[in-house]
Enzyme design. Structure first.
Site, short mmCIF file in Angstrom:
data_model
loop_
_atom_site.label_atom_id
_atom_site.label_comp_id
_atom_site.label_asym_id
_atom_site.label_seq_id
_atom_site.Cartn_x
_atom_site.Cartn_y
_atom_site.Cartn_z
N HIS A 27 0.81 -1.22 0.00
CA HIS A 27 0.00 0.00 0.00
C HIS A 27 0.84 1.26 0.00
CE1 HIS A 27 1.08 0.67 4.14
NE2 HIS A 27 0.90 -0.62 4.30
N ASN A 77 -3.02 -12.60 -10.95
CA ASN A 77 -1.71 -13.16 -11.26
C ASN A 77 -1.59 -14.66 -10.92
OD1 ASN A 77 0.88 -12.74 -12.29
ND2 ASN A 77 1.75 -12.55 -10.24
N ARG A 81 0.01 -21.24 -12.36
CA ARG A 81 -0.10 -22.22 -11.29
C ARG A 81 -1.33 -23.13 -11.47
NH1 ARG A 81 2.12 -20.51 -6.39
NH2 ARG A 81 1.31 -22.50 -5.56
N ALA A 146 3.43 -13.61 -14.12
CA ALA A 146 4.74 -12.95 -14.17
C ALA A 146 5.84 -13.94 -14.53
CB ALA A 146 5.04 -12.31 -12.80
#
Length: 620
Positions: A27, A77, A81, A146
């Protein structure tokens, strides 16, 4: 070139000259990067792990984005996986998803809809970007990886096209300087430098700049303006490119004197020939002044340390409104006694140590008052958690070795974390530990309400100290260590009809309780008859068993009670017998300790007994 397949698929072109991408932890991206009350970034990218969904730090970031009203894109993202995922980084992610097998598509749909539901819980409407027909109502979600590179061209495509559609006025360059300090650090060969973001306007060498410092406004001159080599990060150690003048939007490293105490997250101003330096000094300190006003003027409270002005602001906001627990109960605000920015130093520990010393002095004062007047005038230390406030909450900052050593010596606890929630949890754990410690201390002084009587005249096994009696508990809970008294009025069992006692016989303290010849720690009405041993403390008067004095019984009947007392100088009545009723010796302190530490441990019926005993014993 990288995003050309997306341009062909969506039949569009770019209208932005380039992108300045700022990557900072969590943040901090939006609390640090603010200028004049709004975020520096035009469009933010919120990264959500498709395997875990929204985590505490993600929810925290969403709250900051909503507060800043900053438009953002969600990067869903780690799609690589998904079991069986086949990467196709050269294709738009929409095409890559279509080429996966049914099992992968099914798992993606399941996890995608779970993320959608979680976002809805945060009050956000969202959908995958290629199905989004209303970008002002729905957030764009881009599936990415990524690792494999899937979806990256789509993310870049959105970052280039959305601003030109929605933020055309905001992203237009103008000459008014908007510049914010991101980080202050020492670089070998350059000395202390400032990493800043120039959004609009220009900076030149030898200009006089004014920035906010911990010790007041800092006025200095720019020695040099440096940028990294193309396609390199500012954090990477490489030869820098020198500039005489530079314009936004760009990240720049500024070399200047006396900037060691400059606050990261504050605004930077240029003092021109026609500018009033004193006005700029006042203006630049408004950021820090605004935060100092948010700190309640509490002598008792935690000491807060953060890496930047923005993260300090976020932490103070959270401590003031820490939200709710899992049951929906609101957490109490955490008071703050002092603040600091940058690494935790010896000076910060010493300032926090004042809080600890003040707490110890307060305890001594309270104990002296209690010894003098017999009641807690300024408060009961056993009901206070001030001890828990003697700590430092360090948010995303290191602790210097000498500070850590001093903290251990004087008993200051330092909690460090990179997520606000973790700091809060650590502090709440400390509060729980202090409460548990106070509860154990209070257990020695807290008295449970109890009323009991002797079973019958056969159940008085020893009539002198120590008294051994067989008793039945009428109301409340009898515990070991309970001091008991015998009132001179009858126990009615009703607070409305109960008369206050005129005189109390301080009988002694319950030192053992047995049930069926086995020791127990407590007994109540359901326990049945029990045997107890009552011992008197030193210098206590020993009371005689029997209602009347046998030698004086005939005289009493002849001359009367009053005349008998006048003649002999003694009471006609003996002190106690098998009909006497015993009551726990409650007082104001013991009742307050019960309320503070054992409220949930005391049954509802026993609280009613407290009210009755209060009236009987005249406890205010």
């Amino acid at each position: 070139e990288k995003t050309q397949p997306c341009l062909d698929l969506h039949e569009t072109t770019y209208q932005v000259p380039g992108l300045l991408i700022i990557d900072t932890p969590g943040h901090e991206s939006f609390t640090n990067l603010r200028t004049r009350g709004s975020s520096l970034c035009d469009v933010a990218v919120l990264v959500v792990d498709i395997m875990h969904g929204l985590e505490p730090q993600t929810i925290e970031s969403i709250g900051l984005l909503k507060k800043r009203k900053a438009p953002f894109i969600i990067a869903l993202n780690k799609i690589d996986r998904l079991y069986g995922w086949e990467p196709h980084p050269e294709l738009p992610v929409q095409k890559a998803l279509e080429m996966q097998n049914d099992a992968v598509k099914g798992e993606f749909d399941q996890r995608y809809h779970f993320a959608i539901a979680q976002l809805a819980e945060q009050g956000l409407n969202a959908c995958v970007f290629y199905e989004n027909k209303d970008v002002r109502t729905y957030l764009n979600i881009v599936p990415t990886s990524a690792i494999s590179g899937d979806g990256m061209m789509d993310l870049l495509y959105l970052l280039c096209t959305l601003p030109s559609k929605m933020l055309i006025e905001k992203i237009m360059f103008h000459e008014n300087l908007e510049c914010t300090v991101l980080e202050v650090k020492a670089i070998e060969g350059l000395g202390t430098t400032m990493d800043v973001i120039i959004v609009n306007g220009r900076l030149s060498e030898k200009q006089t700049i004014v920035v906010c410092g911990l010790d007041g406004p800092v006025v200095t001159q720019i020695r040099s303006l440096l940028t990294p080599q193309p396609m390199k990060e500012m954090r990477v150690k490489t030869p820098y490119v020198h500039h005489k003048e530079i314009q936004g939007a760009i990240g720049v490293k500024i070399c200047a004197n006396n900037i060691e105490r400059v606050l990261a997250g504050s605004n930077l101003y240029v003092c021109g020939e026609d500018d009033d330096l004193e006005e700029l000094k006042d203006e630049v300190m408004k950021d820090l002044g605004g935060i100092l006003k948010k700190v309640a003027k509490n002598e008792d409270g935690v000491y807060v340390q953060a890496s930047t002005l923005g993260s300090l602001e976020a932490l103070l906001e959270f401590l003031e409104h820490p939200g709710e627990d899992r049951d929906g109960n609101k957490h109490s605000a955490i008071p703050v006694s002092g603040i600091g920015i940058g690494p935790v130093s010896k000076y910060d520990v010493m300032r926090c140590g004042v809080m600890l010393e003040r707490e110890r002095e307060w305890v001594k004062m309270c104990e002296k008052e209690y010894a003098a007047v017999g009641e807690w005038v300024s408060g009961n230390p056993m009901n206070s958690i001030k001890e828990a406030y003697a700590c430092i909450l360090a948010f995303d900052v290191p602790v210097l070795p000498d500070a850590e050593k001093l903290a251990k010596e004087i008993g200051i606890k330092i909690y460090t974390a990179e997520i606000i929630y973790h700091l809060f949890d650590a502090f709440m754990k400390r509060v729980s530990e202090v409460k548990a410690k106070k509860k154990e201390e209070a257990r020695k002084k807290a008295l449970w309400p109890c009323v009991f009587k002797i079973v019958d005249d056969r159940c008085i096994f020893n009539k002198k100290d120590p008294y051994i009696l067989g008793v039945d508990v009428l109301e409340g809970t009898l515990k070991l260590g309970t001091p008991v008294v015998i009132p001179d009025v009858k126990w009615t069992g009703d607070a409305k009809t109960q008369n206050p006692a005129g005189e109390l016989l301080e009988f002694g303290q319950v030192m053992s309780i047995e049930k069926d010849k086995k020791p127990v720690d407590y007994a109540n009405r359901l326990t049945g008859s029990i045997a107890i041993r009552i011992e008197q403390r030193k210098n206590m008067k020993e009371y005689t068993f029997g209602r009347y004095h046998p030698a004086r019984d005939h005289c009493r009947k002849t001359v009367g009670d009053d005349q008998m007392q006048a003649l002999t100088g003694h009471d006609v009545y003996r002190h106690w017998d098998h009909e006497s009723q015993f009551v726990s010796r409650l007082n104001r302190e013991s009742i307050d300790l019960l309320k503070e530490h054992f409220r949930d441990d005391v049954p509802k019926e026993d609280w009613k007994t407290v009210v009755k005993i209060k009236k009987l014993l005249n406890v205010q």
